[in-house]
Design an enzyme around this catalytic site. Structure first.
Site, PDB file in Angstrom:
ATOM      1  N   ASP A  82      14.845   2.544   4.929  1.00 50.69           N
ATOM      2  CA  ASP A  82      13.989   1.890   3.933  1.00 50.69           C
ATOM      3  C   ASP A  82      14.798   1.337   2.765  1.00 50.69           C
ATOM      4  O   ASP A  82      14.584   0.200   2.337  1.00 50.69           O
ATOM      5  CB  ASP A  82      12.956   2.887   3.366  1.00 50.69           C
ATOM      6  CG  ASP A  82      11.884   3.248   4.382  1.00 50.69           C
ATOM      7  OD1 ASP A  82      12.138   3.086   5.588  1.00 50.69           O
ATOM      8  OD2 ASP A  82      10.806   3.698   3.965  1.00 50.69           O
ATOM      9  N   SER A 130       6.907   1.857   0.617  1.00 48.47           N
ATOM     10  CA  SER A 130       6.551   1.626  -0.791  1.00 48.47           C
ATOM     11  C   SER A 130       7.442   2.425  -1.736  1.00 48.47           C
ATOM     12  O   SER A 130       7.832   1.923  -2.791  1.00 48.47           O
ATOM     13  CB  SER A 130       5.080   1.974  -1.042  1.00 48.47           C
ATOM     14  OG  SER A 130       4.843   3.332  -0.738  1.00 48.47           O
ATOM     15  N   GLY A 166       3.632   3.847   5.357  1.00 51.06           N
ATOM     16  CA  GLY A 166       4.661   3.496   6.339  1.00 51.06           C
ATOM     17  C   GLY A 166       5.308   2.155   6.088  1.00 51.06           C
ATOM     18  O   GLY A 166       6.062   1.666   6.921  1.00 51.06           O
ATOM     19  N   LEU A 167       5.041   1.553   4.928  1.00 52.24           N
ATOM     20  CA  LEU A 167       5.623   0.235   4.643  1.00 52.24           C
ATOM     21  C   LEU A 167       6.774   0.326   3.638  1.00 52.24           C
ATOM     22  O   LEU A 167       7.206  -0.688   3.098  1.00 52.24           O
ATOM     23  CB  LEU A 167       4.546  -0.722   4.126  1.00 52.24           C
ATOM     24  CG  LEU A 167       3.381  -0.993   5.088  1.00 52.24           C
ATOM     25  CD1 LEU A 167       2.356  -1.911   4.448  1.00 52.24           C
ATOM     26  CD2 LEU A 167       3.879  -1.594   6.401  1.00 52.24           C
ATOM     27  N   PRO A 200       0.841  -1.209   0.000  1.00 52.41           N
ATOM     28  CA  PRO A 200       0.000   0.000   0.000  1.00 52.41           C
ATOM     29  C   PRO A 200       0.879   1.263   0.000  1.00 52.41           C
ATOM     30  O   PRO A 200       1.914   1.291   0.659  1.00 52.41           O
ATOM     31  CB  PRO A 200      -0.788  -0.104   1.306  1.00 52.41           C
ATOM     32  CG  PRO A 200      -0.640  -1.507   1.782  1.00 52.41           C
ATOM     33  CD  PRO A 200       0.589  -2.076   1.153  1.00 52.41           C
ATOM     34  N   VAL A 201       0.460   2.277  -0.786  1.00 52.78           N
ATOM     35  CA  VAL A 201       1.268   3.488  -0.959  1.00 52.78           C
ATOM     36  C   VAL A 201       1.039   4.463   0.202  1.00 52.78           C
ATOM     37  O   VAL A 201      -0.079   4.584   0.701  1.00 52.78           O
ATOM     38  CB  VAL A 201       0.906   4.179  -2.303  1.00 52.78           C
ATOM     39  CG1 VAL A 201       1.603   5.528  -2.446  1.00 52.78           C
ATOM     40  CG2 VAL A 201       1.285   3.276  -3.462  1.00 52.78           C
ATOM     41  N   GLY A 202       2.084   5.141   0.637  1.00 46.53           N
ATOM     42  CA  GLY A 202       1.965   6.199   1.650  1.00 46.53           C
ATOM     43  C   GLY A 202       1.441   5.672   2.965  1.00 46.53           C
ATOM     44  O   GLY A 202       0.625   6.300   3.628  1.00 46.53           O
ATOM     45  N   ALA A 221      10.590   3.429  -1.255  1.00 42.49           N
ATOM     46  CA  ALA A 221      11.946   2.841  -1.302  1.00 42.49           C
ATOM     47  C   ALA A 221      11.942   1.561  -2.125  1.00 42.49           C
ATOM     48  O   ALA A 221      12.861   1.322  -2.919  1.00 42.49           O
ATOM     49  CB  ALA A 221      12.445   2.548   0.107  1.00 42.49           C
ATOM     50  N   ALA A 222      10.903   0.735  -1.962  1.00 42.11           N
ATOM     51  CA  ALA A 222      10.842  -0.515  -2.732  1.00 42.11           C
ATOM     52  C   ALA A 222      10.757  -0.210  -4.227  1.00 42.11           C
ATOM     53  O   ALA A 222      11.413  -0.875  -5.040  1.00 42.11           O
ATOM     54  CB  ALA A 222       9.651  -1.358  -2.280  1.00 42.11           C
TER      55      ALA A 222
HETATM   56  O1  PMV Z   1       6.492   6.070   6.707  1.00 39.54           O
HETATM   57  P1  PMV Z   1       7.798   5.659   6.131  1.00 39.54           P
HETATM   58  O2  PMV Z   1       7.855   4.215   5.722  1.00 39.54           O
HETATM   59  O3  PMV Z   1       8.249   6.600   5.066  1.00 39.54           O
HETATM   60  O4  PMV Z   1       8.874   5.759   7.322  1.00 39.54           O
HETATM   61  C1  PMV Z   1       9.265   7.001   7.839  1.00 39.54           C
HETATM   62  C2  PMV Z   1      10.246   6.779   8.936  1.00 39.54           C
HETATM   63  C3  PMV Z   1      10.857   8.056   9.509  1.00 39.54           C
HETATM   64  O5  PMV Z   1      11.778   7.630  10.513  1.00 39.54           O
HETATM   65  C4  PMV Z   1       9.816   8.933  10.150  1.00 39.54           C
HETATM   66  C5  PMV Z   1      11.592   8.852   8.453  1.00 39.54           C
HETATM   67  C6  PMV Z   1      12.806   8.134   7.886  1.00 39.54           C
HETATM   68  O6  PMV Z   1      13.223   8.554   6.806  1.00 39.54           O
HETATM   69  O7  PMV Z   1      13.329   7.224   8.521  1.00 39.54           O
END
Ligand code: PMV
Length: 304
Positions: A135, A91, A88-89, A84-86, A93-94
């Site tokens: 990531d 997406s 926290g997983l 899923p996009v946006g 970076a992958a």
């Molecule tokens: O939500 P994500 O998967 O982009 O993770 C962000 C994690 C943070 O520590 C808030 C930012 C980072 O670049 O590590």
């Protein structure tokens, strides 16, 4: 020639946000992947769920940046994702690592995986302003990893228990959340540094617990981390609802994963409790995904 390359998403067990301030984090690749398919073409095109464009920094900023920063000839890139996009997983970076991996193989650029991770990190930073290396490192290398920003990243024993993700299906902007935390840090540097130090300590004491497969204790520490993430202002009512539902259904522990605000929670569970935890998350209004940690990072397949 056509090259297909896939790279995994990730969850944070400990350390999101604190890692931006140089603290240690533990994250794990998961069995949800993004695939990039590239082939030489007379015109550059990028296709994804978001549509088909050329180089376009509004619609496809990450992929546009990948193509331009490697200065490759015209190419068509197609992105397919289970992540899923946006949320926290990891997406973005992958997608970046899968695209760089595919371009690297297609055009014989001879980048090794450390270089791939480094270029990927630079692209994430360029597009979103600030980004830790977590990531892109985890997506490239796979496995469960301890990240010490600017110093090292090392593989730990792979998390073996079930992982249940709960998606709030509310968009989470990493850039915005990192900005909010920065303002809190400017206003209350002593308080925020103390919290980041505790999170750093959670990562430190998490290492032997992961090596010893003591997931009950890892879960307890994740619960503490969730409270601290709430304290620094990246929680939400829905995130906490999903976290409580997962814990009440028997998870070892549950917390926000990633930037917070919206996005996902992650719970560690015994294999026996995974279905109950997933149902509880669904009943609480989230979308549950049962998965496992993935030892595999970026993987390339070439077709002629
Ligand atoms: O939500 P994500 O998967 O982009 O993770 C962000 C994690 C943070 O520590 C808030 C930012 C980072 O670049 O590590």
């Amino acid at each position: 020639m056509t090259t297909t390359c896939s790279a995994p998403g990730k969850i944070y067990l400990f350390g999101e946000h604190a890692v931006v301030y140089g603290k240690r984090a533990i994250a794990s690749a998961i069995n949800l992947r993004t695939t990039a398919t590239v082939s030489e073409s007379d015109q550059t095109t990028i296709s994804s769920l978001l549509g088909t464009t050329g180089i376009d920094y509004m619609v496809h900023p990450y992929i546009s940046r990948c193509i331009e920063s490697l200065a490759v000839p015209s190419v068509s890139v197609r992105i397919d994702s289970e992540i899923p996009v946006g949320s926290g997983l990891g997406s973005s970076a992958a997608a970046v690592i899968a695209t760089l991996g595919a371009l690297n193989a297609e055009f014989r650029l001879m980048m090794d995986s450390a270089t791939l991770a480094e270029v990927g990190h630079r692209i994430e930073r360029d597009v979103q302003g600030a980004a830790s290396p977590t990531d892109t490192t985890v997506s490239t290398m796979g496995g469960t990893m301890l990240i010490t920003p600017g110093v090292s990243s090392s593989k730990l024993r792979l998390i073996e228990c079930d992982i249940v993700i709960g998606d709030t299906e509310e968009f989470s902007s990493t850039k915005e959340l990192v900005g909010n935390v920065r303002i809190m840090h400017e206003n209350y540097p002593g308080v925020m540094d103390s919290i980041f130090d505790i999170i750093d300590n959670l990562s430190e004491i998490g290492v032997p617990l992961i090596e010893g497969r003591d997931y009950r204790s890892v879960g307890e520490l994740m619960n503490i981390d969730h409270g601290l993430l709430d304290a620094i202002g990246v929680g939400s009512a829905k995130l906490s609802r999903l976290v409580c539902a997962a814990r009440d259904a028997g998870a070892y522990g549950a917390k926000i994963t990633g930037a917070g605000g919206g996005g996902c929670i992650v719970a560690l569970t015994s294999d026996a409790a995974a279905d109950a935890v997933a149902s509880a998350i669904n009943d609480a209004g989230g979308r549950a995904i049962i998965t496992k940690a993935s030892e595999g990072g970026v993987v390339v397949r070439e077709k002629f």
